[in-house]
Each structure stands twice: as structure tokens, then as C-alpha cells.
Motif scaffolding. Structure first.
Motif, PDB file in Angstrom:
ATOM      1  N   LEU A  90       0.829  -1.206   0.000  1.00 20.27           N
ATOM      2  CA  LEU A  90       0.000   0.000   0.000  1.00 20.27           C
ATOM      3  C   LEU A  90       0.864   1.256   0.000  1.00 20.27           C
ATOM      4  N   ALA A  91       2.146   1.053  -0.199  1.00 22.14           N
ATOM      5  CA  ALA A  91       3.053   2.202  -0.251  1.00 22.14           C
ATOM      6  C   ALA A  91       3.830   2.135  -1.565  1.00 22.14           C
ATOM      7  N   SER A  92       5.123   2.340  -1.506  1.00 20.72           N
ATOM      8  CA  SER A  92       5.873   2.445  -2.759  1.00 20.72           C
ATOM      9  C   SER A  92       5.974   1.112  -3.501  1.00 20.72           C
ATOM     10  N   ASN A  93       5.800   0.021  -2.788  1.00 20.31           N
ATOM     11  CA  ASN A  93       5.895  -1.295  -3.442  1.00 20.31           C
ATOM     12  C   ASN A  93       4.531  -1.756  -3.953  1.00 20.31           C
ATOM     13  N   TRP A  94       3.668  -0.820  -4.338  1.00 18.57           N
ATOM     14  CA  TRP A  94       2.318  -1.175  -4.788  1.00 18.57           C
ATOM     15  C   TRP A  94       2.374  -2.064  -6.019  1.00 18.57           C
ATOM     16  N   ASP A  95       1.371  -2.897  -6.146  1.00 14.28           N
ATOM     17  CA  ASP A  95       1.373  -3.909  -7.199  1.00 14.28           C
ATOM     18  C   ASP A  95       0.724  -3.356  -8.463  1.00 14.28           C
ATOM     19  N   ASN A  96       1.561  -3.029  -9.452  1.00 12.10           N
ATOM     20  CA  ASN A  96       1.017  -2.464 -10.685  1.00 12.10           C
ATOM     21  C   ASN A  96       0.309  -3.525 -11.540  1.00 12.10           C
ATOM     22  N   GLY A  97       0.400  -4.772 -11.110  1.00  7.76           N
ATOM     23  CA  GLY A  97      -0.317  -5.829 -11.833  1.00  7.76           C
ATOM     24  C   GLY A  97      -1.753  -5.982 -11.380  1.00  7.76           C
ATOM     25  N   LEU A  98      -2.112  -5.326 -10.289  1.00  7.89           N
ATOM     26  CA  LEU A  98      -3.499  -5.359  -9.826  1.00  7.89           C
ATOM     27  C   LEU A  98      -4.272  -4.294 -10.595  1.00  7.89           C
ATOM     28  N   ILE A  99      -4.985  -4.713 -11.613  1.00  8.32           N
ATOM     29  CA  ILE A  99      -5.769  -3.765 -12.403  1.00  8.32           C
ATOM     30  C   ILE A  99      -7.196  -3.889 -11.894  1.00  8.32           C
ATOM     31  N   ARG A 100      -7.626  -2.893 -11.145  1.00  9.20           N
ATOM     32  CA  ARG A 100      -8.953  -2.972 -10.533  1.00  9.20           C
ATOM     33  C   ARG A 100     -10.043  -2.609 -11.526  1.00  9.20           C
ATOM     34  N   PRO A 101     -11.221  -3.201 -11.353  1.00 13.74           N
ATOM     35  CA  PRO A 101     -12.335  -2.913 -12.272  1.00 13.74           C
ATOM     36  C   PRO A 101     -12.802  -1.456 -12.182  1.00 13.74           C
ATOM     37  N   PRO A 102     -13.517  -0.978 -13.199  1.00 12.78           N
ATOM     38  CA  PRO A 102     -13.913   0.438 -13.251  1.00 12.78           C
ATOM     39  C   PRO A 102     -14.833   0.797 -12.095  1.00 12.78           C
ATOM     40  N   GLY A 103     -14.519   1.898 -11.411  1.00 13.87           N
ATOM     41  CA  GLY A 103     -15.342   2.335 -10.280  1.00 13.87           C
ATOM     42  C   GLY A 103     -14.752   1.904  -8.952  1.00 13.87           C
ATOM     43  N   SER A 104     -13.656   1.144  -8.981  1.00 14.75           N
ATOM     44  CA  SER A 104     -13.043   0.701  -7.726  1.00 14.75           C
ATOM     45  C   SER A 104     -12.552   1.899  -6.929  1.00 14.75           C
ATOM     46  N   LEU A 105     -12.677   1.789  -5.620  1.00 13.91           N
ATOM     47  CA  LEU A 105     -12.201   2.852  -4.750  1.00 13.91           C
ATOM     48  C   LEU A 105     -10.677   2.807  -4.689  1.00 13.91           C
ATOM     49  N   PRO A 106     -10.051   3.892  -4.190  1.00 14.62           N
ATOM     50  CA  PRO A 106      -8.599   3.858  -3.969  1.00 14.62           C
ATOM     51  C   PRO A 106      -8.250   2.638  -3.113  1.00 14.62           C
ATOM     52  N   GLU A 107      -7.066   2.089  -3.308  1.00 10.66           N
ATOM     53  CA  GLU A 107      -6.750   0.771  -2.769  1.00 10.66           C
ATOM     54  C   GLU A 107      -7.048   0.601  -1.276  1.00 10.66           C
ATOM     55  N   ALA A 108      -6.631   1.561  -0.448  1.00 11.15           N
ATOM     56  CA  ALA A 108      -6.847   1.402   0.996  1.00 11.15           C
ATOM     57  C   ALA A 108      -8.335   1.320   1.310  1.00 11.15           C
ATOM     58  N   GLN A 109      -9.128   2.146   0.640  1.00 12.37           N
ATOM     59  CA  GLN A 109     -10.574   2.125   0.855  1.00 12.37           C
ATOM     60  C   GLN A 109     -11.199   0.873   0.249  1.00 12.37           C
ATOM     61  N   PHE A 110     -10.628   0.447  -0.859  1.00 12.70           N
ATOM     62  CA  PHE A 110     -11.101  -0.779  -1.505  1.00 12.70           C
ATOM     63  C   PHE A 110     -10.959  -1.964  -0.550  1.00 12.70           C
ATOM     64  N   LEU A 111      -9.813  -2.019   0.123  1.00  7.49           N
ATOM     65  CA  LEU A 111      -9.549  -3.136   1.029  1.00  7.49           C
ATOM     66  C   LEU A 111     -10.405  -3.071   2.297  1.00  7.49           C
ATOM     67  N   GLU A 112     -10.977  -1.900   2.565  1.00  9.29           N
ATOM     68  CA  GLU A 112     -11.891  -1.794   3.705  1.00  9.29           C
ATOM     69  C   GLU A 112     -13.251  -2.395   3.385  1.00  9.29           C
ATOM     70  N   ARG A 113     -13.498  -2.641   2.085  1.00  8.98           N
ATOM     71  CA  ARG A 113     -14.843  -3.047   1.697  1.00  8.98           C
ATOM     72  C   ARG A 113     -14.919  -4.388   0.976  1.00  8.98           C
ATOM     73  N   CYS A 114     -13.852  -4.742   0.269  1.00  5.17           N
ATOM     74  CA  CYS A 114     -13.971  -5.922  -0.603  1.00  5.17           C
ATOM     75  C   CYS A 114     -14.096  -7.202   0.222  1.00  5.17           C
TER      76      CYS A 114
END
Lengths: 578, 329
Positions: free
Chosen positions: A312-336
Motif C-alpha cells: 500500500l506504499a511504494s511497493n504497490w502492485d502495478n499488476g493489480l488492475i482494478r475494475p472500473p469504479g473501484s475505490l482507492p486501494e486502501a478504501q477498496f480493502l476496507e470493503r472488498c
């Protein structure tokens, strides 16, 4: 009708309803397709989903209000959901029943006795809730073991496609699921555990059952003995689904309201009643102070420890292509929830559960795998956001996705950016014409554009030996017949580099060129054989990261154009443009 | 233990057991012999699929019609009538396959796919005037098939007109080899829908195509290929020529009502389209495409696949030689 018959009907009804919802979560307008069916019903009724997302986000996403029904009913009646509604519970109960139905009575009593390890599920629950609630580190892990997301995930993206790939009834083309083996093994293990102890999952692991055990603490009606008569026949323990010790000091938090004890008691000593059991009852889970502190501490440390990966910092995974409308990663992980609903509805099958390599928190969260499915993220589709039960993927309109209408100022939703791998791309690395990516780019104007080049082919410098009727004869005979006749090959004369003559046919030692009145070749003229290439480039301002180019790229292994999450709209920090 | 003495096998039991053991050994050895292989070569799927020639000889002087109109329905009916009417091509009891271009999951208005009204009109003609027993509509799109059939409106329009829709299931593809072809060799082709068909009609919009120059009738058959067909873009003109070798259609209908002049073949914006309000129908797909090229300001010679197809004897690029029947409604 006996109450256990009613309970069985209820269980069958909800299991069939669940399976029906799984079957119809398919894009389309027929009655057996999604339309307005409440396919998320069980997820919305699940109070663990509501409470854990509430702890993580400090908000309650609208449809999750439905879980209040379950909460209220559980507070009044106890764990009815486990025994009467939960489709996963029904699967366990059925498997356990089928396995042990012929066991002797003493064996059954032994199978269904209360075990102290049943408290583990409360520790799991505490750990998950603390992990969700942790300020600045909130992360929703409940979905990994919450039975409702687990059963949705297992049935929808593993069992169903595994069956349908034989029949092609639901999907016209085969469906794929990465990490299906892991999801499948966990599901299978949960089911097979019933061969050992009935409702193993419900008794030992289920964090939702644990939550309901706590909620049912003040239940107005409870199962218990209605008399001090002691017969000690233990008939009531024979088929006890919760392992809650109904003949003794009954553990109210373990009781799943199966009513088997009441039905099995030939002496009429068991009732569903407002008074306390005459044999005594334990309302609170058997959670020790030390155990509580341990799971609390684990919860406090778990996510910070997991996040040492830097995902969730500089080593973020650029291979994780989230679907359209996904929240920013930290918020996404609070909900998924990792329930797999988005992957199930995705018409192209491009949405896939992420593997453990993307980080522990990303396990089974949705990511685009453009090598899978029928065509990247389709331009005119926003289905995933509308089926997401917790709005980890926000429901967005087509206008918002395209950046049109009211959203003209904000521009299109970008999932990432496509990058060319010039070492693998046919026109870039191998001087072969191709351009499939450009053809399929769905935005207008296209995000992939080309620059025309004429590149000299290998051994392409020739000397004219003879020229007659559109045909140049050359001294070498190293050409392959017809190989330059595709319409993409040209000749230039050394002294006239800008003048191109298109080759329409060739033999080993001759080249026929398209008739051109002014063409004159003399013996000894030096000529160059060139291939016309339209070399592709990505216009970073236009690219939306949909991945159709990657899907269609004919370099079928590692594609020569690949989407990477840089430039995704949801995380400005991952932007490329300044 | 009760202390019972072990009993020896009697003769009868011994013989029975020996016979079973012998049969098991024989079965194991037999199976080994039967499946024995001393040289392993990878399994090859045989080519089973072959397309017959679906073409119908045109009535004299009626092989190409070019009609300009105000809307597609009357225009296409006129265009087919000028070639002798659908009755000339579809006979009572025929099973007709219509191959539209449904490559992309986009709205019909964007012109990247066959117009649903146009398709429905031809389906109805086949039934009502041709007396067709069945009309099948199929395509193997680039985008997701279900989405393509739904979003383009083709699925709904075709069903409403009574056609049977065949989505490209994996099991519908069979490897095919085209005689004298260098690319379509043991290549999976959407065979199942065409298996029991005796007439084939192509209907496609006229579109810009950056790699090949233009996507029209010949290119439309790309939608019958399966597998990783994109590999053929390296020799785009060769593959388009081979597609014309693969399918000898009964009739082709090129829709130049809204011509995609740029950003093809996907389009995506109304600004990629201009109105030419023309339908071109014909029995010679090379001639139809040669005429169609003009809408993109191209000459037949600018599209190498047309020249190649002519050389292969698949039609003529000199459409004027067919004396096209032109009319403006």
C-alpha cells in the motif's frame, strides 16, 4: 407439521434460492438472467458484512441495512440464521447427516457433544473485527472465512463454471478462474470436515456464527429443559447440530436452533422457552480473558505486519488492475469481501481473483487478467459496480466511465495504461506487420496510433540483373516464392530512396511490381527490399487501460502490449501524466 | 478368538480363484497389447470441416446492384429485387445462414456492426418471399459474444424476425483446411452453424480498417475463424483473400448507409461516420468490395487483397464490367 420439518423446508428453500441466484447472476434480460433479482440477498442479510465494513469505513452502505433484519431477529430468537437460512450451513448439515445417519446412538452423542475448541471461532471473529476497526490500518479480512462470501465465491466462480464448462448452458464459452484450486480446496475441506464432525465449520470456524452467538446472548426465547426431571437418556444430544449440550448446561451461543433436541426428546423435556433451562445455561461464549487479549493483540498487529510488504506504499502492485469504479486501494480493502460477485457477472470473464502473490490482503480480490476471457474490460459495461455488495467497486454510469455528459470534465475512468514491449511486438522487434492492438482499441479517437516506416528486410539489398514487363530479375536466388507478395513489401532504388514500388509477386530470383508507368530499372541498379510497417504507439492521454489490446495481441504468451496500473484514475499517486 | 481351525481351500474354490486370476492377468496383458505404442507422436485433430459452394449463378446482367435510398429497409429490398429478388437466391425449404458483422459490443448507431433493421429485413425476406425453412444468424465476435449480440441489437432483431441465433460455443469450431491456402490450414472454423445450411448471405457495414485499408464483405468472414486468428494480421491481405476462398456466398449485402471513414473498425464516435445512404448487393464479393472501396476514397488497386482475390479467380475488381444496376429511390 413438526418444527424440524418446517426447518428443513426453510433450509431447502433458502439453499435453492441461493443456488438460483448463483445461476442467474449472468448478464442479460431474460427472467433467468440477472435483471433485478436480489442476487446479493444473503450478503446483504449477513450482519458480519455490515458490521465489519462499518468498523472499517465508519459508514453503512445502503443495502447492508437489510442485515438489521437478521440482527434484530437474532437478538430476539438466537442463531436462527445458522439453522434455518444459511446456505453454507445447510450444505454442512446435509453432508453431516448423510455421513452419520447410520451411526449408532452412542457414536452420534459423541459426535455432537460440546467441545471446548468451539471457542476458536470467537477468537477468529475478534481478530477480524479488530483488523477491520484498526485506525489507519483497517482491512476487511472477514470475507476469507465469513460463510456467505465464502459460499458465493466457491459456488459462483469455481463449482458453477466447473460444471458448466461441460454443458455450456449458462455461458456460451468456457469460463476461467485463476486460483480456482485454492478456493475449491478450501470449500471441499470445509464440506469434507463434516465426515469427521458434523457442522465442523459452523462449530469451530464460522465467524458469522460466532457473531450471532454473541448477538443471541439476550435472546428472549431459548432452547432448554423445561423440568428438573432427569432421565439422562441423552436422546436430545443425538442430533444436536450446534454441539451445544442441550441435556446439560446448555451453551446458548452454540445453539443453531435446529430443534432436533426438542423433536428427539420422547419425554417432552425440551422446549423453546423464555425461562432458563432447568439444567442451567451458559449464555456467553467460552472466551477466556487471556484468549481474548491474545486475539485482540493479533488483530492489532496482523494488518500492520501484513502491510510491511509495502503493497500500500511504494511497493504497490502495478499488476493489480482494478475494475472500473473501484475505490482507492486502501478504501477498496476496507470493503472488498472477496465474494466473487463481480467476477461472476463480468460478461467477458476478464475479472479474476488475485493470487497470494499480489499480497495477502489482495487475495481473491478482483483484478483484470487480460489473457483470460473474451475481451478485456468492455467499453460499454459497468456491471461489476452494480453487483458489488459493499461498493468496493462503486456503481458508476456509462457516462462516468466514458467521461461524457456530466462527467466530461473529469475524463474517462482509467484502469491503467497500456505499455508496449518492443522486444516482443511484431512490427517493433521482428519487422512483421501486425496492428491488431490498434484495430481493437475501442476509444475514439484511438489511444493506439501508428507511425509508418519502411524497414529494409534481411538480405534486402539486391542488384537488378534484368528488367522486363514489370518484373525485376535479380542475381541472387535466395528469396522464398511469394513471401514478398503480401501487399506489405516495396522496393526502392538506392538513388531514389523516397520512391516506393509495391511488390505484388516474387519468385526465388524475381520481383513483380505493381504497374507504374514511370518505372524504369536498369541493369546493375541497386535496390532495397522494404517492408511497410505501421509501428504502434500508445497515446497516454487517451488510453483507458481496458486491456482489449492486451487480450487481442497475437503474441499469445506474455503479450507485447500489457496494461499496468500506472495512470489509474482511482489512485492519483499512481499517475503518469503531470 | 473361537479357536476355529483354518480351512483349506477346496478344489472347486481353487479352480474358480485361479480362473479369475488368469482372466485378470489376461485382461491386463490384453490391454497392454492393445494400447501398445512404440513411437509417440502428438495427437492431431483431423480436418472434418468443409464448406460447399453456396453461390447461385446470377440472372444475366444482374449480379451487382447499387441503390441509394432514404432508409435501409426499402433500399435493401430494392437492391435485392434488382438482382431478381430474394426468390432467385433462396428457394422454398432452404436453410439460410446470415453472417452479419457483430465484432464489437457497441451500439448499432455507431456503425461498427451490422444494422439490426437491415438484418431483420433480410431475414424476413428469406422467410416470406424465399420460403426458407430456417434462417440462422451467427458470428464469432471480437468482444464478448453475448454482449455483442445484446448491445448491437442484432440478437433481439434477429429473434424477432424469426431467425435462430447461434452463439459461437467452443464446441462449434472444427479445424478446416482450404485448398491452396497458406494460412487456413487445420484452423478452427465456426463450422457447426453452417453444417446443414445451403445458402449463405453476408451483411456488413463499410468501415475503415487501418491495417488492411477497408473492412467490407470479404473481411466479414473473419468472424467465422476461431483460435488465435489475430496472428493472421501479419499477412492481412493473404488472409482476407483466403476468407473469400473459404466462403463462396450466395449473396453479399454491403451497407454504406453510415460509412465509418476513420478510427475503424471500432469507431466509437458519431464523428467517425458519414452518411452515404447506399446499399450494394451482389453475388461477386470482390466486385462489391471494389465498388465499396470508393466510399473510403480508395481505388481497388489500393487494397492488395482485391487484386489477389481477382488473381485467384474469386471475382473481379473491375466492377464496371458487371454493368452494375444503379438506382436512386
Amino acid at each position: 407439521m413438526k418444527i424440524v420439518t418446517t426447518r428443513r423446508i426453510s433450509q431447502a428453500f433458502f439453499l435453492l434460492m441461493f443456488l438460483f441466484f448463483c445461476g442467474i447472476t449472468t448478464f442479460g434480460t431474460e427472467w433467468y438472467q440477472i435483471r433485478n433479482w436480489p442476487v446479493n440477498l444473503f450478503l446483504w442479510l449477513d450482519p458480519l458484512v455490515a458490521i465489519s465494513t462499518m468498523l472499517a469505513t465508519h459508514t453503512l452502505y445502503a443495502p447492508l441495512l437489510l442485515s438489521l433484519i437478521t440482527v434484530v431477529l437474532t437478538i430476539i430468537f438466537g442463531r436462527f440464521f445458522c439453522g434455518w437460512v444459511c446456505p453454507f450451513g445447510t450444505m454442512h448439515q446435509f453432508t453431516g447427516y448423510m455421513t452419520h445417519r447410520k451411526a449408532r446412538m452412542a457414536e452420534k452423542i459423541e459426535l455432537n457433544k460440546y467441545r471446548k475448541w468451539q471457542k476458536i471461532k470467537y477468537y477468529i471473529l475478534i481478530l477480524f473485527l479488530v483488523a477491520a476497526a484498526l485506525p489507519a490500518f483497517g482491512s476487511l479480512l472477514t470475507g476469507l472465512l465469513d460463510p456467505i462470501p465464502l459460499v458465493y465465491r466457491s459456488v459462483n466462480i469455481v463449482l458453477l463454471p466447473a460444471v458448466d464448462n461441460h454443458t455450456n448452458i449458462i455461458f456460451s464459452q468456457n469460463r476461467w478462474t485463476t486460483t480456482a484450486w485454492a478456493i475449491g480446496i478450501i470449500f471441499l475441506a470445509a464440506i469434507l470436515a463434516n465426515l469427521w464432525i458434523p457442522r465442523f465449520y459452523c462449530r469451530f470456524i464460522c465467524p458469522l456464527g460466532a457473531l450471532m452467538g454473541i448477538l443471541g446472548r439476550f435472546a428472549i426465547w431459548r432452547i432448554g429443559k423445561n423440568s428438573t426431571d432427569t432421565i439422562n437418556c441423552k436422546l436430545c444430544e443425538k442430533n444436536c447440530e450446534g454441539g451445544c449440550d442441550p441435556s446439560g448446561n446448555i451453551k446458548i451461543s452454540e445453539c443453531v436452533l435446529c430443534f432436533n433436541c426438542r423433536s428427539d426428546c420422547v419425554h417432552g423435556l425440551i422446549s423453546y422457552q423464555t425461562s432458563k433451562s432447568f439444567e442451567g445455561e451458559v449464555t456467553s461464549p467460552d472466551v477466556s480473558r487471556r484468549g481474548f487479549m491474545l486475539s485482540l493483540a493479533s488483530g492489532v498487529l496482523a494488518i500492520p505486519a501484513v502491510r510491511l510488504s509495502g503493497k500500500l506504499a511504494s511497493n504497490w502492485d502495478n499488476g493489480l488492475i482494478r475494475p472500473p469504479g473501484s475505490l482507492p486501494e486502501a478504501q477498496f480493502l476496507e470493503r472488498c469481501l472477496k465474494c466473487g460477485q463481480c467476477m461472476r457477472i463480468c460478461p467477458t470473464n476478464v475479472l479474476q481473483p488475485a493470487g497470494i502473490a499480489s499480497g495477502f490482503e489482495a487475495l481473491w480480490t478482483p483484478t483484470l487478467n487480460n489473457r483470460i476471457g473474451s475481451s478485456g474490460c468492455q467499453l460499454n459495461c459497468v456491471a461489476c459496480g452494480y453487483v458489488c455488495p459493499t461498493a468496493a467497486i462503486r456503481p458508476i454510469s456509462i457516462d462516468e466511465k466514458h467521461g461524457t455528459g456530466d462527467f466530461a470534465d473529469s475524463g474517462p475512468v482509467k484502469l491503467g495504461t497500456a505499455f508496449f514491449d518492443r522486444n516482443r511486438c511484431l512490427p517493433w522487434a521482428m519487422d512483421k506487420p501486425c496492428l491488431v492492438c490498434q484495430e481493437n482499441c475501442p476509444v475514439s479517437p484511438k489511444a493506439i496510433f501508428t507511425k509508418e516506416t519502411f524497414s529494409i528486410v534481411r538480405n534486402g539489398d539486391k542488384v537488378v540483373e534484368k528488367f522486363a514487363s514489370d518484373t525485376i530479375h535479380i542475381a541472387d536466388d535466395d528469396m522464398q516464392t511469394g513471401s514478398y507478395a503480401t501487399g506489405d513489401y516495396f522496393i526502392t532504388k538506392n538513388n531514389e530512396p523516397d520512391r516506393l514500388y509495391q511488390i505484388i509477386d516474387n519468385s526465388k530470383n524475381s520481383l513483380t511490381i505493381k504497374n507504374d508507368e514511370k518505372m524504369i530499372f536498369k541493369n546493375g541498379d541497386k535496390i532495397l527490399l522494404k517492408v511497410r510497417l505501421q509501428r504502434p504507439y500508445v497515446d497516454i492521454e487517451k488510453c483507458i487501460g481496458c486491456g482489449i489490446c492486451e487480450h487481442e495481441c497475437p503474441v499469445s504468451g506474455q503479450r507485447a502490449i500489457r496494461v499496468s496500473a500506472e495512470g489509474e484514475t482511482r489512485n492519483k499517486k499512481h499517475g503518469l501524466l503531470i | 478368538m473361537t479357536g476355529k481351525k483354518q480351512e483349506n481351500l477346496n478344489r472347486r474354490e481353487f479352480i474358480a480363484r485361479s480362473a479369475k486370476a488368469g482372466a485378470s492377468i489376461a485382461a491386463a496383458a490384453g490391454l497392454a497389447y492393445w494400447l501398445y505404442q512404440d513411437n509417440v507422436i502428438p495427437r492431431q485433430e483431423g480436418d472434418s470441416a468443409v464448406f460447399p459452394d453456396f453461390s447461385v449463378a446470377p440472372q444475366p446482367g444482374k449480379s451487382l446492384s447499387i441503390v441509394q435510398g432514404t432508409e435501409r429497409k426499402s433500399t435493401v429490398i430494392k437492391a435485392i429485387d434488382m438482382l431478381g429478388g430474394i426468390e432467385h437466391f433462396v428457394k422454398p425449404g432452404d436453410v439460410v445462414l446470415i453472417k452479419p458483422n457483430i465484432a464489437f459490443a457497441s451500439s448499432a448507431a455507431l456503425g461498427a456492426t451490422t444494422n439490426p433493421d437491415l438484418l431483420a429485413t433480410v431475414v424476413r425476406l428469406c422467410y416470406d418471399r424465399g420460403g426458407a425453412k430456417k434462417v440462422i444468424v451467427t458470428d464469432n465476435p471480437i468482444n464478448d459474444p453475448d454482449s455483442c449480440f445484446a448491445l448491437t441489437g442484432i440478437g433481439k432483431a434477429a429473434s424477432a424476425a424469426g431467425a435462430q441465433i447461434m452463439l459461437p460455443k467452443d464446441s462449434y469450431f472444427s479445424p478446416m483446411t482450404i485448398k491452396n491456402a497458406q494460412l487456413i490450414k487445420s484452423w478452427p472454423v465456426l463450422y457447426e452453424p453452417l453444417k446443414n445450411v445451403n445458402k449463405v448471405i453476408g451483411i456488413a457495414p463499410l468501415k475503415d480498417h487501418h491495417r488492411s485499408g477497408a473492412s467490407m464483405m470479404m473481411k466479414n468472414w473473419y468472424g467465422l475463424l476461431g483460435g488465435r486468428r489475430n496472428i493472421f494480421h501479419q499477412k492481412i491481405h493473404t488472409i482476407i483473400t483466403e476468407l473469400a476462398m473459404m466462403i463462396r456466398p450466395t449473396l453479399v449485402i454491403l451497407d454504406a448507409f453510415s460509412v465509418m471513414k476513420a478510427n475503424g473498425p471500432t469507431g466509437g464516435s458519431m464523428s467517425d461516420i458519414y452518411s452515404a445512404n447506399t446499399i450494394i448487393a451482389g453475388t461477386d464479393q470482390v466486385a462489391v468490395d471494389s465498388f465499396g472501396a470508393g466510399f473510403l476514397n480508395l481505388k481497388p488497386a489500393d487494397l492488395p487483397y482485391l487484386t489477389q482475390a481477382q488473381q485467384m479467380g474469386l471475382g473481379t475488381t473491375d466492377y464496371q464490367s458487371l454493368k452494375p444496376l444503379k438506382v436512386q429511390l
